[in-house]
Write a protein that holds these residues in place. Structure first.
Motif, short mmCIF file in Angstrom:
data_model
loop_
_atom_site.label_atom_id
_atom_site.label_comp_id
_atom_site.label_asym_id
_atom_site.label_seq_id
_atom_site.Cartn_x
_atom_site.Cartn_y
_atom_site.Cartn_z
N GLY A 1 0.93 -1.28 -0.23
CA GLY A 1 0.25 0.17 -0.23
C GLY A 1 0.66 1.18 0.10
O GLY A 1 0.10 2.56 0.31
N THR B 1 1.97 3.35 -2.97
CA THR B 1 1.24 4.32 -3.18
C THR B 1 0.40 4.51 -2.35
O THR B 1 -0.24 6.34 -2.42
CB THR B 1 1.05 3.79 -5.12
N PHE C 1 -9.33 7.21 0.14
CA PHE C 1 -8.96 6.10 -0.09
C PHE C 1 -8.98 6.20 -1.68
O PHE C 1 -10.78 6.23 -2.55
CB PHE C 1 -9.68 5.47 0.63
N ASN D 1 0.60 -0.91 7.29
CA ASN D 1 -0.54 -0.55 6.34
C ASN D 1 -1.49 -1.15 6.76
O ASN D 1 -1.35 -2.63 6.97
CB ASN D 1 -0.60 0.51 5.42
N ASP E 1 -7.30 -1.99 8.97
CA ASP E 1 -8.77 -2.16 8.98
C ASP E 1 -9.18 -3.22 8.63
O ASP E 1 -10.05 -3.88 8.85
CB ASP E 1 -9.21 -1.02 7.52
P1 GTP Z 1 3.98 -2.04 -5.38
O1 GTP Z 1 3.46 -0.72 -6.56
O2 GTP Z 1 3.13 -2.81 -6.55
O3 GTP Z 1 4.98 -2.02 -4.68
O4 GTP Z 1 1.95 -2.10 -4.98
P2 GTP Z 1 1.60 -1.18 -3.22
O5 GTP Z 1 2.77 -1.09 -2.20
O6 GTP Z 1 2.36 1.05 -3.76
O7 GTP Z 1 0.41 -0.90 -3.22
P3 GTP Z 1 -1.28 -0.03 -3.30
O8 GTP Z 1 -1.11 0.89 -2.95
O9 GTP Z 1 -1.47 -0.05 -4.88
O10 GTP Z 1 -2.49 -1.46 -3.14
C1 GTP Z 1 -1.74 -3.12 -3.17
C2 GTP Z 1 -3.32 -2.89 -2.72
O11 GTP Z 1 -4.08 -2.71 -1.37
C3 GTP Z 1 -4.00 -2.06 -3.42
O12 GTP Z 1 -5.22 -3.22 -3.75
C4 GTP Z 1 -4.70 -0.81 -2.67
O13 GTP Z 1 -6.72 -0.45 -2.22
C5 GTP Z 1 -5.16 -2.11 -1.20
N1 GTP Z 1 -4.28 -0.38 0.04
C6 GTP Z 1 -3.80 -0.08 -0.40
N2 GTP Z 1 -3.39 0.40 1.72
C7 GTP Z 1 -4.87 -0.12 2.37
C8 GTP Z 1 -5.08 -0.23 3.76
O14 GTP Z 1 -5.29 0.85 4.14
N3 GTP Z 1 -6.42 -0.82 4.00
C9 GTP Z 1 -6.86 -2.23 3.18
N4 GTP Z 1 -7.91 -3.23 3.14
N5 GTP Z 1 -6.41 -2.03 1.19
C10 GTP Z 1 -5.43 -1.16 1.06
#
Ligand code: GTP
Ligand code: MG
Length: 134
Positions: free
Chosen positions: A16, A18, A29, A72, A75
């Motif tokens: 999460g 990004t 969100f 992260n 929730d």
């Molecule tokens: P990469 O760029 O592939 O390294 O991933 P990342 O670390 O940037 O993660 P990204 O922000 O793309 O989120 C990955 C998934 O987790 C997405 O489907 C988001 O919607 C979900 N997500 C991110 N933060 C949260 C959170 O706090 N709660 C929940 N339930 N889902 C989350």
């Protein structure tokens, strides 16, 4: 006095990174996020420490000291993840602080970037370092 602060988000895919940046910026969100967020610059007058702050999405190089350990998606878990966090904290003395947050609920989002800013501006060093027993 430092001119600016650079905060780099590093971590495994899908944790999460990004989403945390997008949640901070848009205060909601984001259902859809790009793979990487563009580098953003927060002007001095809207940061708690009054220092321009650059936030950079994932980079492969892990050089950054001091570190903040971010849990992260709080929730999705019912109880605190301290049992997971403590061993990591103890093995990595460069971790300044840890914070549980959720990009989805906007829980601790601004706090986490504030802690990161503070860790750069006022590093305290580790409270406990098991490596150095003297
Ligand atoms: P990469 O760029 O592939 O390294 O991933 P990342 O670390 O940037 O993660 P990204 O922000 O793309 O989120 C990955 C998934 O987790 C997405 O489907 C988001 O919607 C979900 N997500 C991110 N933060 C949260 C959170 O706090 N709660 C929940 N339930 N889902 C989350
Ligand atoms: Mg990403």
């Amino acid at each position: 006095m430092r001119k600016d602060v650079r905060i780099l988000l590093v971590g495994e895919p899908n944790v999460g990174k990004t989403s945390l940046i997008m949640s901070l910026v848009s205060e909601e969100f984001p259902e859809v996020v790009p793979y990487r967020a563009e580098e953003i610059t927060i002007p001095a007058d809207v940061t708690p420490e009054r220092v321009p702050t650059h936030i950079v999405d994932y980079s492969g190089t892990l050089i950054m000291v001091p570190l903040i350990l971010v849990g992260n998606k709080s929730d999705l878990v019912e109880h605190s993840s301290m049992e997971t966090i403590l061993p990591i904290m103890n093995q990595n003395s460069e971790i300044e602080t840890c914070v549980e947050c959720s990009a989805k609920n906007l829980k601790n989002i601004s706090e986490l970037f504030y802690y990161a800013q503070k860790a750069v501006l006022h590093p305290t060093g580790p409270l406990y370092c098991p490596e150095k027993k003297d």
